[in-house]
Design a protein around this motif. Structure first.
Motif, PDB file in Angstrom:
ATOM      1  N   VAL A 237       0.860  -1.180   0.000  1.00 38.49           N
ATOM      2  CA  VAL A 237       0.000   0.000   0.000  1.00 38.49           C
ATOM      3  C   VAL A 237       0.896   1.231   0.000  1.00 38.49           C
ATOM      4  N   THR A 261      -2.612   0.653  -4.240  1.00 39.57           N
ATOM      5  CA  THR A 261      -3.230   1.950  -3.943  1.00 39.57           C
ATOM      6  C   THR A 261      -2.400   3.114  -4.469  1.00 39.57           C
ATOM      7  N   TYR A 270      -8.140   2.182  -4.992  1.00 40.71           N
ATOM      8  CA  TYR A 270      -7.722   0.808  -4.689  1.00 40.71           C
ATOM      9  C   TYR A 270      -7.948  -0.033  -5.934  1.00 40.71           C
ATOM     10  N   VAL A 310      -6.785   4.825   3.137  1.00 48.29           N
ATOM     11  CA  VAL A 310      -5.801   4.016   2.419  1.00 48.29           C
ATOM     12  C   VAL A 310      -5.113   3.031   3.363  1.00 48.29           C
ATOM     13  N   VAL A 313      -6.514  -0.691   3.924  1.00 45.87           N
ATOM     14  CA  VAL A 313      -6.380  -1.704   2.865  1.00 45.87           C
ATOM     15  C   VAL A 313      -5.386  -2.773   3.318  1.00 45.87           C
ATOM     16  N   CYS A 315      -2.422  -5.316   3.572  1.00 38.80           N
ATOM     17  CA  CYS A 315      -1.134  -5.304   2.868  1.00 38.80           C
ATOM     18  C   CYS A 315      -0.070  -5.990   3.704  1.00 38.80           C
ATOM     19  N   ALA A 318       3.668  -1.230   3.931  1.00 33.22           N
ATOM     20  CA  ALA A 318       3.104   0.112   3.750  1.00 33.22           C
ATOM     21  C   ALA A 318       4.234   1.098   3.522  1.00 33.22           C
TER      22      ALA A 318
END
Length: 448
Positions: A237, A261, A270, A310, A313, A315, A318
Motif C-alpha cells: 500500500v 493503492t 484501490y 488508504v 487496505v 497489505c 506500507a
C-alpha cells in the motif's frame, strides 16, 4: 521518555522558545529521546553545547514574495529558508510550495535534513525552505512569475558553496527551471546552485526517480538483513501520487510486489489487480489531474473520498509517501490488524509518535523517513558532484551509486543501534548514526 538531565534541559528550552511549532517539537523530541545513551557516553557533547546548537538554526530567512497574477492583481506570499546546520557541508534541502508551509514546518524539515544528509555520507549540511504559495490551479505564467519573485530574494542567501536548494512538494522540474533561470539572470553565473534541474542544464539522470527508488532499495535491504525476505509476492500500500509515490510504485513492481493503492489530497484509489502505473503517470505527470480519474479509467478500481482510508487496505508492506503525520494511532492499528509487517517512510515524518509506538509494540519492521527517503538528497549530492566536475553519469551509474548509499544507510543504522544496546532498531540507529558525525564535526570546529 526523556530522563537524561542535559537532554531534558535542552528540550525544555526548545518548548519555551518554539511552543507554537508542533511539527518541530515532534521532530526534536523523537531525536533527543533516542540520543540519550549517546549523550551519557560522550560528556564532551554537553561540554561543547552540541545539543543546544543542534536544535537552533544557524539562520532563518523569512521574506515577502510579491507577484502579479494573470488578472493583473498583486498577490503576496511568504517565503522561508532555514539554514540549520553547516558542520559537514553547505546547507542542502528542498523547497516546498504548499498552503500549509510556515516557519515551524520548515524548521522540522530542516532539522530532519541534518541527520538525513549525514546518513548519506556525502558532505551536505541541513536546510529547508519554501512558501505558502499553492501552484495548484495556477497557470504556467503565474508559476513562473512567482518563482522569479521568490528567487529574487532567495538568491542573495544561497550559492553552490553556501546553500543548495532542491525540490520538494509542488516544486518539480518546472519550478526548478524557473528558479534556476532567475538565479542565473540575477547573479550572472552558471553554477550548480539548485538540484533537480533539467538534463539539458546540469541535472542528473535518476534524480526524478531517486527518492522512490531509494525507498525501495532501503526497504529491500532491511527486509533482506532483518527478515531474510524480499518484495517478491508482497502486497504493498502506497500513499501519494507525486514523484516519490510514482517511482516507489515502479520500483516495488520491478522487485516483484503488487502495489494496490495511490492517493492525493482528495482521496485514494484501490486496484485489487495492481496499480497501472502508466495511467497514474498520465494523470499526475501528464496533465496534473486528480487521482479519482484512475477509477473512471480502470475497470474494477475503486475510488474513496478521504486519504486516511488508504491505511485500512490489507497489505504486507506500507510505504507512506504523501505528507507529515498522515498515519495516526488508529491508522497504524488498522495496518497491524490487516496484516502489515513493514512500514518504511517515503514522506517526511508521515507517522505520528503514537503510530510509531504501535509499530514498535507489534514488532513491525520500521524504516524512519530520515533514512528511508534519503535517496532524493543522495542523488542531489551526486548532481552537485557532477556539476562541479562538469560531467554527467549514466542512469545506470547513478542508480548503482544510489542503491549502494541506501544499503549503507541500513548497515550504518543497524551498527549504531547495536553499539548502543538497541539491536535491530532502525529508527534509533538512524538518529544516532546521523548525529554522531555531525556532533563530532561541531566539536572539532569550536563553538560557532
Amino acid at each position: 521518555m526523556l530522563t537524561n538531565e542535559y537532554v531534558k534541559r535542552v528540550y525544555d528550552q526548545v518548548q519555551k522558545r518554539d511552543g507554537d511549532q508542533p511539527e518541530f517539537l515532534q521532530a526534536v523530541y523523537e531525536v533527543l529521546d533516542t540520543l540519550q545513551p549517546v549523550i551519557a557516553k560522550h560528556p564532551e557533547y554537553e561540554a561543547n553545547g552540541v545539543l543546544e546548537r543542534l536544535v537552533e538554526p544557524e539562520r532563518v530567512v523569512k521574506f515577502r514574495v510579491a507577484w502579479v497574477d494573470d488578472a493583473g492583481k498583486v498577490q503576496v506570499n511568504r517565503g522561508y529558508r532555514v539554514q540549520f546546520n553547516s558542520a559537514i557541508g553547505p546547507y542542502k534541502g528542498g523547497l516546498r510550495f504548499h498552503p500549509t508551509v510556515n516557519e515551524g514546518v520548515i524548521k522540522f524539515l530542516g532539522f530532519e535534513q541534518i541527520l538525513k544528509n549525514s546518513l548519506t555520507t556525502l558532505p551536505m549540511g541541513g536546510g529547508k525552505g519554501g512558501s505558502d504559495f499553492d501552484p495548484k490551479g495556477k497557470s504556467d505564467a503565474e508559476v513562473m512569475r512567482f518563482c522569479q519573485a521568490f528567487m529574487t530574494e532567495l538568491s542573495r542567501h544561497i550559492g553552490q558553496f553556501t546553500d543548495v536548494p532542491a525540490g520538494d512538494i509542488n516544486v518539480g522540474a518546472r519550478e526548478i527551471g524557473y528558479l534556476f533561470g532567475q538565479y542565473k539572470r540575477i547573479r550572472d553565473e552558471y553554477s550548480g546552485v539548485l538540484t533537480g534541474k533539467g538534463l539539458e542544464f546540469g541535472g542528473s539522470l535518476a534524480r526524478t526517480e531517486a527518492t522512490g527508488y531509494g525507498l525501495c532499495y532501503y526497504t529491500a535491504e532491511a527486509l533482506r538483513v532483518l527478515k531474510n525476505d524480499s518484495f517478491e509476492g508482497k502486497t504493498v500500500v502506497i500513499s501519494g501520487s507525486g514523484n516519490v509515490a510514482i517511482f516507489a510504485t515502479e520500483k516495488a513492481q520491478e522487485l516483484g510486489a503488487k502495489v494496490v493503492t495511490a492517493s492525493d489530497s482528495n482521496g485514494y484509489v484501490y486496484d485489487p489487480d495492481g496499480i497501472k502505473l502508466d495511467i497514474v503517470k498520465d494523470i499526475k505527470l501528464g496533465h496534473r489531474g486528480r487521482i479519482k480519474e484512475y477509477a473512471e479509467r480502470v475497470p474494477g478500481a475503486e475510488y474513496h473520498e478521504g486519504c486516511s482510508g488508504v491505511w485500512t487496505v490489507p497489505c504486507d508492506i506500507a510505504l507512506p509517501c504523501a505528507t507529515q503525520n498522515e498515519i495516526d494511532e488508529a491508522s497504524a492499528e488498522a495496518l497491524v490488524k490487516n496484516g502489515c509487517k513493514v512500514v518504511c517512510e517515503g514522506a517526511n515524518m508521515p507517522s505520528t509518535p503514537e503510530a510509531i509506538a504501535v509499530y514498535q509494540k507489534n514488532g513491525l519492521l520500521y524504516g524512519p523517513a530520515k533514512a528511508a527517503n534519503a535517496g532524493g538528497v543522495a542523488v542531489s549530492g551526486l548532481e552537485m558532484s557532477q556539476n562541479s566536475y562538469r560531467l554527467s553519469w549514466t542512469f545506470e551509474e547513478t542508480d548503482a551509486k544510489l542503491k549502494s548509499i541506501m544499503e549503507s544507510i541500513v548497515a550504518e543504522s543497524l551498527a549504531a543501534a547495536k553499539e548502543y544496546g538497541e539491536e535491530g532498531d532502525l529508527m534509533v540507529g538512524a538518529n544516532i548514526a546521523g548525529f554522531v558525525k555531525v556532533a563530532n564535526a561541531m566539536v572539532a570546529q569550536g563553538i560557532l
